[in-house]
Every structure is written in C-alpha cells, then in structure tokens.
Scaffold this motif. Structure first.
Motif, PDB file in Angstrom:
ATOM      1  N   LEU A   8     -57.845  13.574   0.064  1.00  9.35           N
ATOM      2  CA  LEU A   8     -56.789  13.652  -0.949  1.00  9.35           C
ATOM      3  C   LEU A   8     -57.438  13.556  -2.322  1.00  9.35           C
ATOM      4  N   VAL A   9     -57.135  14.501  -3.176  1.00  7.13           N
ATOM      5  CA  VAL A   9     -57.735  14.526  -4.506  1.00  7.13           C
ATOM      6  C   VAL A   9     -56.681  14.928  -5.526  1.00  7.13           C
ATOM      7  N   GLN A  10     -56.804  14.427  -6.726  1.00  8.42           N
ATOM      8  CA  GLN A  10     -55.861  14.775  -7.782  1.00  8.42           C
ATOM      9  C   GLN A  10     -56.190  16.153  -8.359  1.00  8.42           C
ATOM     10  N   PRO A  11     -55.193  16.816  -8.893  1.00  9.07           N
ATOM     11  CA  PRO A  11     -55.469  18.105  -9.556  1.00  9.07           C
ATOM     12  C   PRO A  11     -56.548  17.958 -10.622  1.00  9.07           C
ATOM     13  N   GLY A  12     -57.449  18.927 -10.659  1.00  7.17           N
ATOM     14  CA  GLY A  12     -58.568  18.876 -11.581  1.00  7.17           C
ATOM     15  C   GLY A  12     -59.818  18.250 -11.001  1.00  7.17           C
ATOM     16  N   GLY A  13     -59.687  17.618  -9.859  1.00  5.86           N
ATOM     17  CA  GLY A  13     -60.829  16.983  -9.228  1.00  5.86           C
ATOM     18  C   GLY A  13     -61.711  17.975  -8.482  1.00  5.86           C
ATOM     19  N   SER A  14     -62.733  17.439  -7.844  1.00  8.77           N
ATOM     20  CA  SER A  14     -63.692  18.266  -7.116  1.00  8.77           C
ATOM     21  C   SER A  14     -63.939  17.690  -5.726  1.00  8.77           C
ATOM     22  N   LEU A  15     -64.325  18.562  -4.832  1.00  4.24           N
ATOM     23  CA  LEU A  15     -64.720  18.149  -3.485  1.00  4.24           C
ATOM     24  C   LEU A  15     -65.900  18.992  -3.047  1.00  4.24           C
ATOM     25  N   ARG A  16     -66.703  18.427  -2.160  1.00  5.82           N
ATOM     26  CA  ARG A  16     -67.787  19.187  -1.534  1.00  5.82           C
ATOM     27  C   ARG A  16     -67.625  19.072  -0.033  1.00  5.82           C
ATOM     28  N   LEU A  17     -67.319  20.188   0.592  1.00  2.45           N
ATOM     29  CA  LEU A  17     -67.170  20.229   2.043  1.00  2.45           C
ATOM     30  C   LEU A  17     -68.519  20.559   2.675  1.00  2.45           C
ATOM     31  N   SER A  18     -68.755  19.955   3.831  1.00  3.35           N
ATOM     32  CA  SER A  18     -69.996  20.191   4.560  1.00  3.35           C
ATOM     33  C   SER A  18     -69.688  20.651   5.973  1.00  3.35           C
ATOM     34  N   CYS A  19     -70.588  21.435   6.517  1.00  2.87           N
ATOM     35  CA  CYS A  19     -70.428  21.913   7.894  1.00  2.87           C
ATOM     36  C   CYS A  19     -71.810  22.062   8.508  1.00  2.87           C
ATOM     37  N   ALA A  20     -71.958  21.548   9.709  1.00  5.02           N
ATOM     38  CA  ALA A  20     -73.227  21.680  10.415  1.00  5.02           C
ATOM     39  C   ALA A  20     -72.953  21.968  11.875  1.00  5.02           C
ATOM     40  N   ALA A  21     -73.827  22.755  12.452  1.00  4.56           N
ATOM     41  CA  ALA A  21     -73.712  23.085  13.869  1.00  4.56           C
ATOM     42  C   ALA A  21     -74.612  22.166  14.682  1.00  4.56           C
ATOM     43  N   SER A  22     -74.053  21.641  15.747  1.00  6.47           N
ATOM     44  CA  SER A  22     -74.864  20.878  16.691  1.00  6.47           C
ATOM     45  C   SER A  22     -75.171  21.779  17.880  1.00  6.47           C
ATOM     46  N   GLY A  23     -76.354  21.657  18.436  1.00  5.83           N
ATOM     47  CA  GLY A  23     -76.749  22.575  19.480  1.00  5.83           C
ATOM     48  C   GLY A  23     -77.559  23.720  18.901  1.00  5.83           C
ATOM     49  N   SER A  24     -77.983  24.620  19.742  1.00  5.97           N
ATOM     50  CA  SER A  24     -78.890  25.677  19.325  1.00  5.97           C
ATOM     51  C   SER A  24     -78.170  27.007  19.169  1.00  5.97           C
ATOM     52  N   ILE A  25     -78.154  27.499  17.943  1.00  4.73           N
ATOM     53  CA  ILE A  25     -77.617  28.827  17.647  1.00  4.73           C
ATOM     54  C   ILE A  25     -78.742  29.635  17.023  1.00  4.73           C
TER      55      ILE A  25
ATOM     56  N   ILE B  35     -78.911  28.757   6.210  1.00  4.41           N
ATOM     57  CA  ILE B  35     -78.510  29.449   7.425  1.00  4.41           C
ATOM     58  C   ILE B  35     -79.492  29.172   8.559  1.00  4.41           C
ATOM     59  N   ALA B  36     -80.754  29.041   8.225  1.00  2.00           N
ATOM     60  CA  ALA B  36     -81.760  28.760   9.255  1.00  2.00           C
ATOM     61  C   ALA B  36     -81.503  27.423   9.943  1.00  2.00           C
ATOM     62  N   LYS B  37     -80.858  26.519   9.228  1.00  2.00           N
ATOM     63  CA  LYS B  37     -80.529  25.204   9.799  1.00  2.00           C
ATOM     64  C   LYS B  37     -79.065  25.130  10.202  1.00  2.00           C
ATOM     65  N   ASN B  38     -78.364  26.247  10.069  1.00  2.00           N
ATOM     66  CA  ASN B  38     -76.951  26.313  10.458  1.00  2.00           C
ATOM     67  C   ASN B  38     -76.106  25.254   9.762  1.00  2.00           C
ATOM     68  N   THR B  39     -76.325  25.151   8.469  1.00  3.08           N
ATOM     69  CA  THR B  39     -75.524  24.243   7.652  1.00  3.08           C
ATOM     70  C   THR B  39     -74.968  25.009   6.453  1.00  3.08           C
ATOM     71  N   VAL B  40     -73.764  24.650   6.046  1.00  2.00           N
ATOM     72  CA  VAL B  40     -73.125  25.324   4.922  1.00  2.00           C
ATOM     73  C   VAL B  40     -72.271  24.319   4.164  1.00  2.00           C
ATOM     74  N   PHE B  41     -72.166  24.536   2.864  1.00  2.00           N
ATOM     75  CA  PHE B  41     -71.383  23.658   2.004  1.00  2.00           C
ATOM     76  C   PHE B  41     -70.415  24.501   1.183  1.00  2.00           C
ATOM     77  N   LEU B  42     -69.348  23.851   0.749  1.00  6.82           N
ATOM     78  CA  LEU B  42     -68.398  24.507  -0.147  1.00  6.82           C
ATOM     79  C   LEU B  42     -68.040  23.525  -1.249  1.00  6.82           C
ATOM     80  N   GLN B  43     -68.456  23.845  -2.453  1.00  2.55           N
ATOM     81  CA  GLN B  43     -68.106  23.050  -3.620  1.00  2.55           C
ATOM     82  C   GLN B  43     -66.835  23.628  -4.219  1.00  2.55           C
ATOM     83  N   ILE B  44     -65.832  22.790  -4.385  1.00  3.19           N
ATOM     84  CA  ILE B  44     -64.570  23.236  -4.968  1.00  3.19           C
ATOM     85  C   ILE B  44     -64.325  22.428  -6.237  1.00  3.19           C
ATOM     86  N   ASN B  45     -64.212  23.118  -7.340  1.00  2.00           N
ATOM     87  CA  ASN B  45     -64.012  22.468  -8.632  1.00  2.00           C
ATOM     88  C   ASN B  45     -62.609  22.742  -9.162  1.00  2.00           C
ATOM     89  N   ASN B  46     -62.169  21.883 -10.054  1.00  2.00           N
ATOM     90  CA  ASN B  46     -60.870  22.051 -10.691  1.00  2.00           C
ATOM     91  C   ASN B  46     -59.782  22.350  -9.645  1.00  2.00           C
TER      92      ASN B  46
END
Length: 121
Positions: A11-28, A73-84
């Motif tokens: 939960l974040v207030q309008p104007g705030g920021s978040l950073r989402l993370s995603c990682a794969a477990s196992g071998s892809i 991508i080689a480590k199968n990790t991705v982030f999403l920075q969301i501002n404002n």
C-alpha cells in the motif's frame, strides 16, 4: 519444480514509489525475455514492460514515463521501478518468464502468483 516469486508490492500513497522484484527458482535455460504484467479489478491482464536477453526493453504506452524495468536475464531476475504512483496503478502485478525449463525440450512461459500494489491516500 521451477517457480517465479514476486515481492515488493504493498500500500502506497499517490506520488510514492515502489520497486517490485521477481526471481525464478529452479533451472531455466535460454531465457528469451522476462516481463511484468498487471491486472486491475474488472480489467484484463495487460503488459507493463518487457526486458529481453539482449538488454532491450519494451514498455506499454501507459508505462513509458514512470516505470523502469531492469534485471539480469542470465540470472532470471527482473525488477520494476514504479515512480509517482497513481490510484490507477492499483493492480496485481505479475512476473513472467519465457525460457526452457531444464529437462524440457521446448521453451514455455511461466507466471508468478502476483504481488498486490494498492495506491491510495
């Protein structure tokens, strides 16, 4: 078993920021891309941004000015920075990966369970 795990929502207030993370477990192997989608209440799931194994990125028109996708991508990790953040960004954000699970012959698309982002004052 390969799984995608997302984190960073909340939960974040309008104007705030978040950073989402995603990682794969196992071998892809040979991951072609990873991406973030979102699904707001009453709407279909829509693409937010993609990052390819070349480092190239694609953004939805609605995400071009406030969202930044990054990752290894080689480590199968991705982030999403969301501002404002805006109330209309409220949605469940899903991570996806397209690659070949070790032991499988063909690549496939895998999805995480999603992380809730709520923008409200």
């Amino acid at each position: 078993q390969v799984q995608l795990g997302e984190s960073g929502g909340g939960l974040v207030q309008p104007g705030g920021s978040l950073r989402l993370s995603c990682a794969a477990s196992g071998s892809i192997l040979g991951t072609a891309y990873m991406a973030w989608y979102r699904m707001a209440p009453g709407n279909e799931r829509e693409l937010v941004a993609m990052i390819f194994n070349t480092g190239g990125t694609v953004y939805a028109d609605s995400a071009k000015d406030r969202f930044i996708i990054s990752g290894d991508i080689a480590k199968n990790t991705v982030f999403l920075q969301i501002n404002n953040l805006k109330p209309e960004d409220t949605a469940v954000y899903y991570c996806t990966i397209f690659g070949r699970v070790q032991g499988s012959q063909n690549p496939s698309q895998l999805w995480g369970q999603g992380t809730q982002v709520t923008v409200s004052s």
